[in-house]
Design an enzyme around this catalytic site. Structure first.
Site, short mmCIF file in Angstrom:
data_model
loop_
_atom_site.label_atom_id
_atom_site.label_comp_id
_atom_site.label_asym_id
_atom_site.label_seq_id
_atom_site.Cartn_x
_atom_site.Cartn_y
_atom_site.Cartn_z
N ASP A 56 -10.19 11.00 11.95
CA ASP A 56 -10.12 10.64 10.53
C ASP A 56 -10.77 9.28 10.32
O ASP A 56 -10.26 8.44 9.60
CB ASP A 56 -8.65 10.64 10.09
CG ASP A 56 -8.50 10.68 8.58
OD1 ASP A 56 -9.52 10.92 7.89
OD2 ASP A 56 -7.39 10.45 8.09
N GLY A 69 0.83 -1.22 0.00
CA GLY A 69 0.00 0.00 0.00
C GLY A 69 0.85 1.25 0.00
O GLY A 69 2.05 1.20 0.23
N ARG A 126 -11.78 4.02 4.47
CA ARG A 126 -10.40 3.83 3.97
C ARG A 126 -9.42 3.60 5.12
O ARG A 126 -8.34 3.06 4.91
CB ARG A 126 -9.96 5.04 3.12
CG ARG A 126 -9.88 6.31 3.90
CD ARG A 126 -9.50 7.54 3.09
NE ARG A 126 -9.68 8.73 3.93
CZ ARG A 126 -10.84 9.34 4.12
NH1 ARG A 126 -11.91 8.94 3.48
NH2 ARG A 126 -10.95 10.38 4.94
#
Ligand code: AMP
Length: 407
Positions: free
Chosen positions: A271, A159, A275
């Protein structure tokens, strides 16, 4: 133990302000009120102290061992752009700055000058927390989180993160994920993430395994490996034909439980989004990306915020709280039930905030159970105080689960 203690002189006794149960075997648990003795110390010169207290912030302070008067301490305080250094004299087992008021220990002295300037240039407001790669390296070694690079094999890139590549690794025969950073400038943010992670442990939070700080500046954060990647990719790639309602509810509850734990520990994620949730080999969803996580009620720069996930009061007034996380959780629920769609479809980004501020709420995703949509809408109250807590959200989701199982 927090980094500030490393900036304090050895032998200092301080009184624990909160309970700490320890997050790893090597941690020293303590209770509020316990007296702790600092055994390790980083020597700080006058010039280093002045650098550490830069940029100026009135009331920012640290205590160092005096270089001119060995055995005495020096209190360094930032005030109106200057740093003042006060000698703390040590006389017949007592400490004093003005030889009028005496203290049993440094903590008492700090507490006294925190409540009243009493002749100092300012009252003490904020202890300086140690920072920098070297300090962080020491800190991680001391707290037992440092791993040995020789035992880590980096296998392949899995990633790309904000700071650098995420790699699959092998540590002593176990699969691990490794966040790699080679740039010193971003190391601070990276270390902030790791130091937050050392304090948190829950089966629905991605677990920190350790940190490697290389001499030449390389930095690696090693966490448990989440074989099925990010939740948003997982939802998009499997879709409606593979993932049933029970699976979506399970993911929602997994995340909610992690958030209930953060809520109970006064941590705000800031946050939360699909995702930033990862899925394990055995389909457990775990919250990740603690880069922005802060102890509750601090403020931050709003420039880089994910607008569609962030509560209006956080965008407007930097008011981050567990309740702003609840707003994001509502958006995350919407992502889950829409199988990974981007929120506010067909609304241009610039129009999202003005519409939300006027009370606009997204429609229920296709096929979303009405009870789950009610939960989402409760998360999107403009008035943060009327949003439910994560504890209440978990109870509501559990009721929905029990009800669905009976059908
Ligand atoms: P991040 O920097 O945390 O946003 O990570 C970027 C991407 O790397 C994520 O979207 C995942 O695909 C992957 N990734 C991050 N952490 C892990 C992990 N612990 N296990 C597996 N993949 C990960």
């Amino acid at each position: 133990m927090s980094a500030i203690q490393a900036a304090w002189p050895s032998g200092t006794e301080c009184i624990a302000k909160y309970n700490f149960h320890g997050t790893a075997e090597q941690d020293l648990p303590f209770c509020k009120g316990d007296v702790l003795t600092i055994v390790a110390v980083t020597k700080i010169t006058r010039e280093q102290a002045e650098r550490l207290l830069y940029p100026p912030e009135t009331g920012l302070f640290l205590v160092r061992e005096s270089t001119n008067y060995p055995g005495d301490y020096t209190l360094c305080v930032s005030c109106d752009g200057k740093v003042e250094h006060y000698r703390i004299m040590y006389h017949s087992s007592k400490l004093s700055i003005d030889e009028e008021v005496y203290f049993e220990n440094l903590m008492q002295l700090v507490e006294h000058y925190t409540s009243d300037a009493d002749g100092l240039c300012t009252r003490l407001i904020k202890p300086k927390v140690m920072e920098g790669t070297v300090a962080a390296q020491d800190e991680f070694y001391r707290s037992g989180w440092a791993l040995n690079m020789k035992e880590l094999k980096l296998l392949q890139t899995i990633g790309k993160g904000e700071f650098g590549d995420v790699m699959l690794g092998d540590y002593r025969g176990n699969k691990v994920a490794v966040k790699c950073i080679k740039n010193d400038a971003t190391a601070q943010a990276f270390l902030a993430e790791a130091s937050v992670m050392t304090q948190l442990r829950h089966s629905n939070l991605v677990q920190l395994l350790g940190v490697i700080v290389e001499e030449k500046g390389g930095l690696y954060i090693v966490t448990e490996y989440m074989a099925k990647g990010s939740l948003v990719d997982y939802l998009r790639s499997r879709g409606r034909s593979v993932l049933g309602g029970d699976c979506l509810l399970k993911f929602s509850l997994d995340v909610c439980e992690a958030m209930e734990y953060l809520e109970g520990n006064n941590f705000v994620h800031r946050d939360l989004a699909a995702r930033n949730v990862l899925v394990s080999e055995d389909n457990v969803a775990k919250v990740s990306d603690f880069g922005l996580t802060k102890e509750a009620s601090s403020t931050q720069d709003t420039g880089k915020l994910p607008v569609k996930w962030t509560a209006p009061e956080a965008l407007r007034e930097k008011k981050f709280s567990t309740k702003s996380d609840v707003w994001s959780f509502g958006i995350l629920l919407w992502e889950i039930y829409s199988f990974g769609r981007v929120p506010y479809p067909r609304i241009p980004l610039k129009d999202v905030v003005p519409r939300v501020e006027k009370g606009y709420k997204m429609d229920a995703p296709d096929g979303c159970p009405p009870a789950v949509y009610e939960v989402m809408k409760n998360c999107w109250h403009l008035d943060a105080a009327t949003r439910p807590s994560f504890l209440q959200l978990r109870e509501q989701l559990e009721r929905i689960k029990t009800h669905e199982m009976r059908l």
